[in-house]
Design a protein around this motif. Structure first.
Motif, PDB file in Angstrom:
ATOM      1  N   THR A 114      36.609  48.741  50.904  1.00 19.56           N
ATOM      2  CA  THR A 114      35.555  49.087  51.856  1.00 19.56           C
ATOM      3  C   THR A 114      34.244  49.226  51.103  1.00 19.56           C
ATOM      4  O   THR A 114      34.173  49.925  50.077  1.00 19.56           O
ATOM      5  N   LEU A 115      33.202  48.581  51.595  1.00 20.13           N
ATOM      6  CA  LEU A 115      31.923  48.521  50.897  1.00 20.13           C
ATOM      7  C   LEU A 115      31.022  49.674  51.328  1.00 20.13           C
ATOM      8  O   LEU A 115      30.736  49.825  52.519  1.00 20.13           O
ATOM      9  N   PRO A 116      30.560  50.482  50.381  1.00 18.57           N
ATOM     10  CA  PRO A 116      29.655  51.583  50.730  1.00 18.57           C
ATOM     11  C   PRO A 116      28.222  51.079  50.921  1.00 18.57           C
ATOM     12  O   PRO A 116      27.908  49.923  50.614  1.00 18.57           O
ATOM     13  N   GLU A 117      27.354  51.946  51.374  1.00 20.87           N
ATOM     14  CA  GLU A 117      25.942  51.591  51.499  1.00 20.87           C
ATOM     15  C   GLU A 117      25.353  51.328  50.115  1.00 20.87           C
ATOM     16  O   GLU A 117      25.659  52.018  49.153  1.00 20.87           O
ATOM     17  N   GLY A 118      24.510  50.312  50.039  1.00 23.00           N
ATOM     18  CA  GLY A 118      23.829  49.999  48.789  1.00 23.00           C
ATOM     19  C   GLY A 118      24.692  49.377  47.721  1.00 23.00           C
ATOM     20  O   GLY A 118      24.318  49.363  46.545  1.00 23.00           O
ATOM     21  N   ALA A 119      25.855  48.843  48.087  1.00 26.61           N
ATOM     22  CA  ALA A 119      26.777  48.285  47.089  1.00 26.61           C
ATOM     23  C   ALA A 119      26.245  46.984  46.507  1.00 26.61           C
ATOM     24  O   ALA A 119      25.511  46.225  47.158  1.00 26.61           O
ATOM     25  N   THR A 120      26.630  46.738  45.266  1.00 26.22           N
ATOM     26  CA  THR A 120      26.276  45.508  44.555  1.00 26.22           C
ATOM     27  C   THR A 120      27.523  44.911  43.936  1.00 26.22           C
ATOM     28  O   THR A 120      28.348  45.639  43.368  1.00 26.22           O
ATOM     29  N   LEU A 121      27.666  43.610  44.064  1.00 26.34           N
ATOM     30  CA  LEU A 121      28.740  42.871  43.392  1.00 26.34           C
ATOM     31  C   LEU A 121      28.172  42.239  42.136  1.00 26.34           C
ATOM     32  O   LEU A 121      27.088  41.633  42.164  1.00 26.34           O
ATOM     33  N   SER A 122      28.881  42.378  41.022  1.00 25.72           N
ATOM     34  CA  SER A 122      28.480  41.698  39.795  1.00 25.72           C
ATOM     35  C   SER A 122      29.705  41.086  39.135  1.00 25.72           C
ATOM     36  O   SER A 122      30.818  41.566  39.310  1.00 25.72           O
ATOM     37  N   PHE A 123      29.484  40.010  38.401  1.00 30.44           N
ATOM     38  CA  PHE A 123      30.572  39.354  37.674  1.00 30.44           C
ATOM     39  C   PHE A 123      29.982  38.543  36.536  1.00 30.44           C
ATOM     40  O   PHE A 123      28.828  38.102  36.578  1.00 30.44           O
ATOM     41  N   ALA A 124      30.790  38.369  35.500  1.00 27.86           N
ATOM     42  CA  ALA A 124      30.405  37.552  34.354  1.00 27.86           C
ATOM     43  C   ALA A 124      31.051  36.182  34.504  1.00 27.86           C
ATOM     44  O   ALA A 124      32.248  36.084  34.773  1.00 27.86           O
ATOM     45  N   LEU A 125      30.272  35.136  34.324  1.00 31.26           N
ATOM     46  CA  LEU A 125      30.747  33.765  34.526  1.00 31.26           C
ATOM     47  C   LEU A 125      30.491  32.907  33.301  1.00 31.26           C
ATOM     48  O   LEU A 125      29.374  32.887  32.768  1.00 31.26           O
ATOM     49  N   PHE A 126      31.539  32.200  32.871  1.00 31.22           N
ATOM     50  CA  PHE A 126      31.404  31.121  31.887  1.00 31.22           C
ATOM     51  C   PHE A 126      31.737  29.838  32.634  1.00 31.22           C
ATOM     52  O   PHE A 126      32.809  29.720  33.219  1.00 31.22           O
TER      53      PHE A 126
END
Length: 211
Positions: A114-126
């Motif tokens: 469940t996504l809260p307010e102000g959430a950010t998704l981040s990931f490292a990609l090669f």
């Protein structure tokens, strides 16, 4: 990681359910055994954190082209930002995503969150793929909900360099504010689209986080 068994309190797995999304609860010979998820946001200041260093608990995988299903999402120790491993799309035998004359593709889908307010998704990609076209060899990050699928990020549109991250991992971030309060699953989708120029190393994803 397993906690100490809770003795004499169950006959089926459902008797052991503690309501914690960070545990898998099982009934083993009358005792409740709680498997604690690590690297998935449990007590680490994140809604979700996956470093792909342990068992891929809660993840599901599917091939988009059944004939080339051995080219797939899997853990790999070849590259990572947080050793020992990351999630890689490729063929373990060839070290590429070549599909023997056929297109390749696959999805990796997380557990529900469940996504809260102000959430950010981040990931490292090669990423080491074909560089001549933005609509081939595409990695897409999606949010899968009951209401449908929303595209969050795509290398075909949002990547600074569509075919390569320059020989190293690059971190990307996505604002999830429009989905505040929504429940869903994060899905990684890689599609070659065609069968040409697929003898590259492919894509690795590491340290996928929602916070």
């Amino acid at each position: 990681v397993y906690s100490e068994p809770r003795p004499g309190c169950c006959t089926v797995d459902a008797d052991c359910d503690d309501g914690d999304p960070c545990t898998a609860n099982r009934c083993v010979e009358g005792d409740c055994l709680d498997e604690v998820f690590t690297g998935q946001g449990c007590g680490e200041g994140s809604v979700f954190l996956e470093d792909f260093d342990g068992p891929l608990l809660g993840w599901s995988f599917a091939a988009l082209v059944e004939e080339t299903s051995k080219v797939r999402w899997q853990r790999s120790s070849a590259r990572s930002t947080s050793p020992p491993s990351s999630l890689w799309f490729g063929d373990a035998e060839s070290g590429t995503y070549e599909g023997a004359g056929l297109p390749v593709g696959g999805t990796a889908t997380s557990r529900q969150l469940t996504l809260p307010e102000g959430a950010t998704l981040s990931f490292a990609l090669f990423k080491d793929t074909e560089t001549v076209a933005t609509q081939r060899d595409v990695l897409t990050v999606e949010l899968v909900r009951n209401e449908g699928v929303s595209r969050l990020w795509s290398s075909g549109e949002d990547g600074a360099d569509v075919g390569s991250t320059g020989g190293s991992f690059v971190t990307f971030s996505v604002d999830l504010s429009p989905f505040a309060g929504a429940s869903g699953r994060i899905r990684l989708r890689f599609e070659s689209v065609d069968a040409q120029s697929n003898a590259f190393e492919g894509v690795y994803v590491d340290d996928l986080r929602v916070r």
